[in-house]
Design an enzyme around this catalytic site. Structure first.
Site, mmCIF file in Angstrom:
data_model
loop_
_atom_site.group_PDB
_atom_site.id
_atom_site.type_symbol
_atom_site.label_atom_id
_atom_site.label_comp_id
_atom_site.label_asym_id
_atom_site.label_seq_id
_atom_site.Cartn_x
_atom_site.Cartn_y
_atom_site.Cartn_z
ATOM 1 N N GLY B 29 0.793 -1.221 0.000
ATOM 2 C CA GLY B 29 0.000 0.000 0.000
ATOM 3 C C GLY B 29 0.823 1.268 0.000
ATOM 4 N N CYS B 237 -27.250 -10.034 -16.431
ATOM 5 C CA CYS B 237 -26.701 -9.672 -17.738
ATOM 6 C C CYS B 237 -27.694 -10.069 -18.820
ATOM 7 C CB CYS B 237 -25.366 -10.384 -17.957
ATOM 8 S SG CYS B 237 -24.730 -10.208 -19.625
ATOM 9 N N CYS B 240 -25.762 -13.012 -21.118
ATOM 10 C CA CYS B 240 -25.415 -14.333 -20.590
ATOM 11 C C CYS B 240 -26.209 -14.683 -19.330
ATOM 12 C CB CYS B 240 -23.914 -14.425 -20.314
ATOM 13 S SG CYS B 240 -23.395 -13.531 -18.835
ATOM 14 N N CYS B 262 -22.477 -7.691 -19.085
ATOM 15 C CA CYS B 262 -21.271 -7.837 -18.284
ATOM 16 C C CYS B 262 -20.217 -6.865 -18.805
ATOM 17 C CB CYS B 262 -20.684 -9.241 -18.426
ATOM 18 S SG CYS B 262 -21.707 -10.542 -17.749
ATOM 19 N N CYS B 268 -18.416 -12.905 -20.005
ATOM 20 C CA CYS B 268 -19.697 -13.009 -20.699
ATOM 21 C C CYS B 268 -19.585 -14.034 -21.844
ATOM 22 C CB CYS B 268 -20.082 -11.632 -21.244
ATOM 23 S SG CYS B 268 -21.837 -11.445 -21.579
#
Lengths: 256, 286
Positions: B29, B237, B240, B262, B268
């Site tokens: 970080g 979605c 899909c 997606c 997808c």
């Protein structure tokens, strides 16, 4: 009784020029001390050295901490000093915009110190912010307004609320009423006096306005050219000035 | 072959970047400064990510590049071609096949593994920047762990919008120490950051590299009474039928018709190939 703050031989120079030198005093709990002097006399330099904003060249600033008793803040590590700066200490700037975040709402400004010491409950933070707005006479419905939409006097009161929300024991004030018109000044002084008494605050107030110290300060320190030229109880110094400069200062006030 | 050094950058530059990456991994970080180079693309197009990828790639690697989850957008296509030409590495659009994935603003839906490296493009690495403009001050705040200001931003969100309205680049606390900007990924992706793969972040213009090692604790900041929520559009979605993926909204016409698809095109495609069909999909679409 242990002094809350003992200052010993503080010296700060800017190259060859003297900022302030040989300043020593004790401040006891609940006491308000005024520092007066003309511009350039070193009073703001002194205040900034005490608050840790400037590094003093020499001397000690011993603060009676809650946890470990008296400690020299100039020898503390920076995290410890900054922690003091947002818990037990408060600093009220002359210009409110130096002490506020102008792009953050009034509530956020007050809440910042709470969040900085670990408060993570939105409801509590907001409740305390609103409580403090009330104490400094700002309407509750202004809590989400930005300070840029506030008048000068309101900004100054907001700055005071933001500083006092964590219940500090020592407040540094640099010309808290500077630049405000007299009626606003009077109300601000009234408010400050109330808060100081109510919370048992100790305060160091730097100002060139003798009326301010007459109202607020128990004790007075007069500075000239970086030196302390006279100290004493406020009324004593103002009514019977001993040093030539103090006499000049007192006699320079316009009598209305 | 061609006249480029492998992966465009010279070897000394890559060593310099690798040192920054290793330091970043050692201090999760923490933003490590590095001497960012001019790249043959404008700042804001992924110069940081490209430099990190260049220093990370080996000739045996398989590279995947996505932009907002998609393999076929300008940014993704041009960076993929860039490395095809300058490094000659194999490229793929399948998440599982890739060993290095450079991404802009998304984490793939499929779980990543320990053999994979995810490289993020970062526009502004400093999460405190919009609250505190001074770099000297933000560095001090990081070194002293003074992160109260980060919550002021979230406070402002709640007071103005009634909820934490920050929906992307949602700040996180890494391994209980550094507050980090996860790059502008949707906050839906934040919980995925505790993953098996190595995550590297490159900011070219701002000259910073930081990293999250595998299985590192990554916590999204929040309030006790307003907990963090990974949100997405409340739809499946339309191609899909996936209910668990992050969706893009596509306006279809002026009559207000719209579809949700997606944002991860590979996810997808693979679902449709496996026979899943959404509201507007067709059996043989894939």
């Amino acid at each position: 009784m242990t002094p809350l703050l003992s200052v010993r031989n503080i010296k700060k120079t800017y190259g060859a020029r003297i900022g302030c030198t040989d300043v020593s005093f004790d401040l006891f709990p609940g006491e308000v001390m005024g520092i007066v002097g003309e511009s350039g006399s070193g009073k703001s330099t002194l205040l900034n050295c005490l608050a840790g904003h400037l590094e003093a060249d020499r001397g000690q600033v011993i603060f009676d901490t809650r946890a470990d008793g008296p400690m020299d803040t100039l020898q503390m590590s920076e995290p410890e000093r900054r922690m003091l700066g947002r818990t037990d200490w408060a600093f009220v700037h002359q210009h409110a915009r130096d002490g506020l975040r102008m792009s953050v709402s009034a509530g956020g400004n007050i809440g910042e110190r709470l969040m900085a010491v670990g408060d993570r409950h939105y409801g509590n933070i907001r409740e305390r912010a609103i409580d403090w707005l009330g104490r400094v006479e700002i309407a509750e419905n202004r809590v989400d307004d930005r300070p840029s939409a506030f008048s000068g006097g309101m900004q100054q009161r907001l700055q005071i609320a933001r500083n006092l929300v964590t219940g500090p024991r020592l407040v540094f004030m640099d010309e808290p009423t500077g630049g405000l018109d007299v009626s606003v000044q009077a109300r601000l002084l009234d408010l400050l006096r109330g808060l100081v008494r109510e919370m048992g605050l100790s305060a160091i107030i730097v100002t060139h306005d003798l009326a301010v110290v007459r109202l607020l300060a128990d004790r007075l320190m007069v500075m000239k050219d970086g030196h302390v030229v006279e100290t004493g109880l406020t009324d004593q110094v103002l009514d019977d000035p001993q040093h030539a400069y103090t006499q000049l200062l007192v006699s320079s006030v316009l009598q209305v | 072959m061609n006249d480029y050094n492998f992966a465009y950058l010279d070897e000394q530059t890559k060593r310099m970047i690798r040192r920054a990456i290793l330091k970043g991994l050692a201090v999760p970080g923490y933003q490590v400064p590095f001497a960012s180079r001019e790249m043959p693309m404008p700042y804001g197009w992924g110069t940081g990510g490209v430099q990190v990828s260049a220093a990370t790639l080996t000739p045996e690697d398989t590279l995947k590049v996505i932009d907002q989850g998609a393999d076929d957008t300008t940014n993704a296509v041009s960076i993929r071609k860039f490395f095809e030409r300058t490094a000659g590495v194999a490229t793929t659009e399948e998440t599982e096949q890739a060993s290095v994935i450079q991404t802009r603003h998304r984490i793939p839906e499929a779980d990543l593994t320990e053999d994979q490296i995810l490289v993020y493009q970062v526009p502004i690495p400093e999460p405190l920047r919009f609250l505190e403009p001074r770099e000297t001050e933000t560095r001090k705040m990081h070194s002293l762990e003074e992160y109260g200001l980060m919550h002021v931003k979230l406070y402002e969100d709640i007071s103005q919008h009634g909820a934490i309205a920050t929906s992307y680049a949602y700040p996180v606390m890494v391994q209980d120490r550094y507050v980090m900007d996860p790059s502008p990924i949707p906050k839906f992706d934040n919980p995925k950051m505790e993953m098996a793969a190595i995550q590297l972040f490159g900011a070219g213009r701002e000259q910073r590299i930081y990293a999250v090692p595998p299985y590192t604790k990554v916590v999204s900041l929040d309030f006790e009474d307003y907990p963090f929520e990974a949100s997405k559009a409340d739809h499946p979605c339309d191609l899909c039928g996936a209910e668990d993926s992050y969706l893009d909204e596509v306006i279809l016409d002026d009559a207000g018709n719209r579809m949700f698809v997606c944002s991860d095109t590979d996810y997808c495609r693979s679902r449709r190939a496996a026979g899943h069909v959404g509201r507007l999909g067709t059996e043989d679409a894939a």
